[in-house]
Motif scaffolding. Structure first.
Motif, short mmCIF file in Angstrom:
data_model
loop_
_atom_site.label_atom_id
_atom_site.label_comp_id
_atom_site.label_asym_id
_atom_site.label_seq_id
_atom_site.Cartn_x
_atom_site.Cartn_y
_atom_site.Cartn_z
N VAL A 384 10.96 31.77 23.19
CA VAL A 384 12.05 30.89 22.77
C VAL A 384 13.22 30.97 23.76
CG1 VAL A 384 13.80 30.54 20.98
CG2 VAL A 384 11.42 30.92 20.34
N ILE A 385 13.51 32.17 24.27
CA ILE A 385 14.57 32.30 25.27
C ILE A 385 14.19 31.53 26.53
CG2 ILE A 385 15.74 33.94 26.79
CD1 ILE A 385 15.48 36.00 24.52
N ALA A 386 12.94 31.68 26.96
CA ALA A 386 12.48 30.95 28.14
C ALA A 386 12.51 29.45 27.90
CB ALA A 386 11.06 31.40 28.50
N LEU A 387 12.19 29.02 26.69
CA LEU A 387 12.24 27.60 26.37
C LEU A 387 13.67 27.08 26.47
CD1 LEU A 387 10.85 25.04 25.38
CD2 LEU A 387 11.05 25.91 23.05
N GLY A 388 14.63 27.86 25.99
CA GLY A 388 16.03 27.46 26.13
C GLY A 388 16.44 27.31 27.58
N ALA A 389 15.99 28.25 28.43
CA ALA A 389 16.31 28.15 29.86
C ALA A 389 15.68 26.91 30.48
CB ALA A 389 15.83 29.41 30.57
N LEU A 390 14.45 26.59 30.07
CA LEU A 390 13.78 25.39 30.60
C LEU A 390 14.52 24.13 30.18
CD1 LEU A 390 11.37 24.08 32.05
CD2 LEU A 390 10.13 24.16 29.87
N VAL A 391 14.95 24.05 28.92
CA VAL A 391 15.68 22.87 28.46
C VAL A 391 16.99 22.71 29.22
CG1 VAL A 391 16.86 21.86 26.47
CG2 VAL A 391 14.61 22.91 26.18
N LEU A 392 17.69 23.79 29.45
CA LEU A 392 18.94 23.72 30.21
C LEU A 392 18.71 23.25 31.64
CD1 LEU A 392 20.77 26.97 29.01
CD2 LEU A 392 21.28 24.60 28.37
N SER A 393 17.60 23.68 32.23
CA SER A 393 17.32 23.27 33.61
C SER A 393 16.97 21.79 33.71
CB SER A 393 16.17 24.10 34.18
OG SER A 393 14.93 23.75 33.57
N LEU A 394 16.53 21.19 32.61
CA LEU A 394 16.16 19.77 32.65
C LEU A 394 17.36 18.88 32.91
CD1 LEU A 394 13.55 19.57 29.75
CD2 LEU A 394 13.13 19.11 32.16
N ARG A 395 18.54 19.34 32.55
CA ARG A 395 19.74 18.54 32.82
C ARG A 395 19.93 18.33 34.31
NH1 ARG A 395 24.81 20.65 29.53
NH2 ARG A 395 25.55 18.66 30.39
N ARG A 396 19.40 19.27 35.10
CA ARG A 396 19.55 19.17 36.55
C ARG A 396 18.31 18.56 37.21
NH1 ARG A 396 17.60 22.72 40.07
NH2 ARG A 396 17.31 24.23 38.37
N THR A 397 17.12 19.00 36.78
CA THR A 397 15.90 18.59 37.49
C THR A 397 15.36 17.24 37.04
OG1 THR A 397 14.47 19.73 35.91
CG2 THR A 397 15.31 21.02 37.77
N ARG A 398 15.45 16.95 35.75
CA ARG A 398 14.85 15.74 35.16
C ARG A 398 13.36 15.61 35.51
NH1 ARG A 398 18.82 11.95 33.59
NH2 ARG A 398 20.68 13.16 33.07
N ARG A 399 12.66 16.73 35.61
CA ARG A 399 11.25 16.69 35.97
C ARG A 399 10.42 16.30 34.76
NH1 ARG A 399 9.17 21.58 39.67
NH2 ARG A 399 7.24 20.64 38.86
N LEU A 400 9.50 15.36 34.95
CA LEU A 400 8.67 14.88 33.85
C LEU A 400 7.74 15.96 33.33
CD1 LEU A 400 7.61 11.26 34.87
CD2 LEU A 400 9.21 11.95 33.10
N ASP A 401 7.17 16.77 34.24
CA ASP A 401 6.24 17.80 33.78
C ASP A 401 6.96 18.88 32.98
OD1 ASP A 401 7.62 18.64 35.99
OD2 ASP A 401 5.86 19.27 37.14
N HIS A 402 8.18 19.24 33.40
CA HIS A 402 8.94 20.23 32.63
C HIS A 402 9.37 19.64 31.29
CE1 HIS A 402 10.16 22.93 36.28
NE2 HIS A 402 8.85 22.74 36.17
N LEU A 403 9.71 18.37 31.28
CA LEU A 403 10.07 17.72 30.02
C LEU A 403 8.88 17.70 29.07
CD1 LEU A 403 12.11 16.13 28.29
CD2 LEU A 403 11.28 14.05 29.42
N LEU A 404 7.70 17.44 29.60
CA LEU A 404 6.48 17.43 28.77
C LEU A 404 6.25 18.81 28.14
CD1 LEU A 404 3.84 16.09 27.80
CD2 LEU A 404 2.79 16.85 29.96
#
Length: 771
Positions: A384-404
């Motif tokens: 869950v902590i790692a998931l939070g970090a991934l969601v925060l990074s999406l604001r910068r990367t906008r990567r489709l695979d990470h969003l998936l």
């Protein structure tokens, strides 16, 4: 992402570890006797379906006369059973003995679990990097929880195949995203996205093939379609024109290819087939709209103005609302199914009676914050902590695979909180997310190593500073230690890999064999069990059984497969209400009438159905669940009150007279015999109270024991409404009981070494006066 030889070697070792952990622990329990003892009730019915398909290969069972009175249409999607039966036919032919079929079926979950781990590796490697793939695969191999349980030897159910195919869908989608990203350069990004070739759509259809197979595996597979649709919608809304067309194009191709598979291979009468096709149609409409809007509002620059973003978001919202209204108007049955599926995530009494359907924090009925640790140990917290970090990074990367990955993980974790069984989805996805974050830690350490190495000069001029190289190695060692401490150490739970307890007790196995050998064939011939039944409505397609066996739903599949008899209810909760009504009935004549309506010739009762002393944990037994299914108030039979003591409040269970008059109690505890004198009746004074948190409870103010039940009843009547004649033990009789007429005990079974002074674990009665 290109796998090196080292990657292949590591992955091979991880797959070997996956198989070892899933086969070693349960081996003795599953293969101890001449018959396979599965770890889950559903395993017996899957073997029933597999065995019939083997005998009639390649035709699978659609209507089963052994499932319920007058037959039942099979509510199970066919892919899992078809794969197992195909393996049996290839290796042993259509005449394979039942014992061989059972062993192949028992081996299927760990093998499918190994494929699921490979899919986890591919998804993490595609979405992040090679190291992330290996870390994620290792975590998925040994993390405790539902994924490990559902892929154990002997846990023969479609859940292992579900997990494999679900991750395979996401992995193939990530592969298409990474391929699309690699093929597009910033110069031709606009032209490439606006002129999609048929070959691209054909490639994008591959994830749809996996999705179609997934839907053939699980009738409620619209769950994953909703995740894909959410990803397409969010991609279009957040990415505006930049990422929306790629996601929308993949969504369109997936919807088309998956719909073709479902339409061709799924049985028209399959449970929730309409729901599957409707969800795919919704994905197609949403993806087409997102594709169109993305092209319409796409800008030549790499960024999109806020006004265009708002326009895209507003268009998607309006389209979603219009789609929902249209579905509600033209397909009301689909809306009804959606409502039913959503209600499955609410903790009503019926769902709470099924342990795997309980919310995670309410698994023990009372709210318990420690349940995630008990099920998943540290893996879920780190995930869950790692998931939070991934969601925060999406604001910068906008990567489709990470969003998936993020969307799928969020939905699967939320589903696990609502129903704990969805942990077999959440664990692999959190392994992927955790693998990505931990790989980033290793990447930082590797970056430090590279920086240190870059300070070196040719040896002929000067030696590289030993201190710099030492510091670089220290960084790398520290990173490996951090990964090991965070990901591995808290999650190694030896108890998770111990020998598992078999699901069917020896006494129940003997009872099933006795039913098969000592009772008449319900359809007149033993060969009817392996027959190929015509496809059609249950009554028209199969012969009517001569009789049924009254049972509680937990053991229904045992009766169908091992005893080859027809149960009244089964683990799909089919006619569970009818069975419950019989067992809690206090009128023998009415109970016999229920048996007559079900054509029940035999009645099964076992020691787990009434209440019994559960030690420090309180009461044990299924009686509460049986009362819930009957629709009667629990307060008619028993109450859990409290009594004040010097150390505080202590629980007091009181059992009212109707509890001791139920058919279940009189058959199982008393054996249908007469009980005259009892010295176990109490009169309790009960007052209704409200605690400091304004929660209502009942207090036992006083209690007095009487030598006879008649004296206790008279005293309670004299005391008034707040005084009750009760029993304080769920097993020992508190009221006299006449012998039951119309029931004859024909057999009972005990466990090895059980004292003769104790009641048997199982009794079988033959009912009289049943036409």
């Amino acid at each position: 992402m290109r796998a090196t030889r080292g990657d292949v070697a590591f992955l091979t070792a991880i797959v070997a570890l996956t198989l070892f952990l899933r086969i070693w622990g349960p081996w003795t329990a599953v293969f101890a006797g001449p018959r396979v003892n599965f770890l889950d009730n559903d395993g017996w019915y899957h073997v029933r379906l597999v065995e019939n398909q083997v005998r009639n290969f390649p035709h699978h069972l659609t209507t089963d006369p052994y499932a319920a009175l007058d037959g039942s249409y099979i509510p199970v999607a066919p892919l899992f059973d078809t794969l197992v039966s195909t393996a049996v036919v290839i290796t042993h032919g259509r005449s394979a003995p039942t014992a061989y079929i059972e062993r192949v079926a028992a081996m299927a979950p760990p093998v499918m679990g190994a494929f699921a781990v490979i899919a986890v590796w591919l998804l993490a490697a595609r979405a992040f990097d090679r190291r992330a793939g290996l870390i994620a695969a290792l975590l998925a191999a040994f993390l405790p929880g539902h994924f490990l349980d559902r892929t154990l030897l002997g846990f023969t159910d479609h859940h292992a195949l579900e997990a494999w195919l679900a991750i395979a869908v996401l992995a193939s989608m990530a592969s298409r995203i990474s391929r699309d990203t690699a093929e597009r350069s910033p110069v031709d990004e606009v032209s490439k996205s606006t002129s999609t070739g048929w070959w691209e759509l054909a490639g994008d259809a591959v994830p749809g093939v996996w999705l179609g197979l997934y839907l053939l595996c699980w009738s409620s597979g619209a769950f994953l379609v909703a995740i894909v649709a959410a990803w397409v919608g969010i991609s279009a809304a957040v990415g505006a024109g930049r990422n929306g067309p790629t996601a929308a194009r993949i969504g369109v191709a997936m919807a088309i290819s998956a719909s073709a598979i479902v339409f061709v291979f799924q049985e028209p009468q399959m449970f929730r087939r309409d729901m599957q096709l409707a969800s795919l149609a919704g994905l197609l409409v949403l993806s087409s709209l997102a594709w169109f809007v993305g092209h319409t509002w796409r800008q030549p620059s790499s960024s999109t103005s806020s006004s265009h973003v708002v326009a895209v978001q507003l268009g998607l919202v309006l389209a979603t609302v219009a789609l929902a209204i249209g579905t509600w108007h033209w397909f009301p049955n689909v809306i009804s199914m959606i409502q039913t599926d959503l209600l499955r995530f609410t903790p009503d009494p019926i769902r709470m009676s099924v342990t795997e359907a309980r919310p995670l924090f309410l698994f023990n009925v009372e709210w318990d914050w420690t349940m995630p640790w008990k099920f998943f140990r540290g893996g879920i917290y780190l995930g869950v902590i790692a998931l939070g970090a991934l969601v925060l990074s999406l604001r910068r990367t906008r990567r489709l695979d990470h969003l998936l990955v993020a969307v799928a993980a969020i939905v699967m974790v939320a589903a696990t909180l609502a129903q704990n069984r969805f942990g077999y989805y959440a664990v692999p996805m959190l392994a992927v997310v955790t693998g990505g974050v931990l790989a980033q830690i290793l990447q930082w350490a590797s970056h430090d190593v590279t920086q240190s190495d870059s300070t070196r000069v040719p040896a002929r001029k000067a030696k590289a500073p030993q201190r710099a190289r030492g510091a670089a190695k220290s960084w790398r060692a520290a990173a490996v230690i951090v990964v090991a401490v965070l990901a591995i150490m808290p999650n190694v739970a030896p108890a998770e890999f111990r020998t598992r307890d078999p699901k069917m007790l020896a006494g129940w196995g003997e009872a099933m064999d006795w039913l098969r050998q000592a009772t008449p064939e319900p359809f007149g011939s033993t060969s009817y069990y392996d027959a190929r039944y015509p496809v059609g409505s249950p009554v028209a397609a199969t012969a009517a059984s001569g009789y049924t066996v009254m049972n509680w739903w937990d053991q229904g599949y045992w009766i169908s497969q091992r005893a080859r008899r027809v149960p009244v209810s089964n683990p799909s909760q089919y006619r569970a209400g009818t069975a419950a009504e019989f067992y809690v009935n206090t009128d023998p004549a009415a109970a016999l009438g229920i048996l007559a309506s079900m054509r029940s010739r035999y009645v099964l009762v076992d020691f787990e159905m009434p209440f019994r002393d559960g030690g420090p944990q309180g009461l044990a037994g299924r009686f509460e669940s049986i009362v819930t299914f009957s629709g009667q108030p629990q307060g008619r039979f028993y109450r859990n009150c409290f009594a004040a003591s010097g150390s505080g409040w202590s629980p007091v269970w009181v059992f009212f007279q109707p509890y001791f008059e139920t058919m279940l109690y009189r058959l199982m505890v008393l054996g249908g015999n007469q009980v005259d004198a009892v010295d176990n009746t109490w009169v309790v004074h009960i007052e209704e109270r409200v605690d400091a948190d304004r929660r209502a409870f009942c207090e036992v103010v006083s209690r007095q024991r009487y030598h006879t039940a008649s004296d206790a009843l008279a005293a309670a009547k004299m005391g008034g409404d707040r005084f009750h004649a009760v029993g304080l033990s769920p097993w020992y009789p508190a009221f006299p009981s006449p012998a039951l007429s119309g029931f004859r005990e024909v057999q009972h079974f005990r466990e090895a070494g059980q004292p003769l002074t104790e009641a048997p674990i199982l009794r079988i009665f033959e009912a009289g006066s049943v036409k």
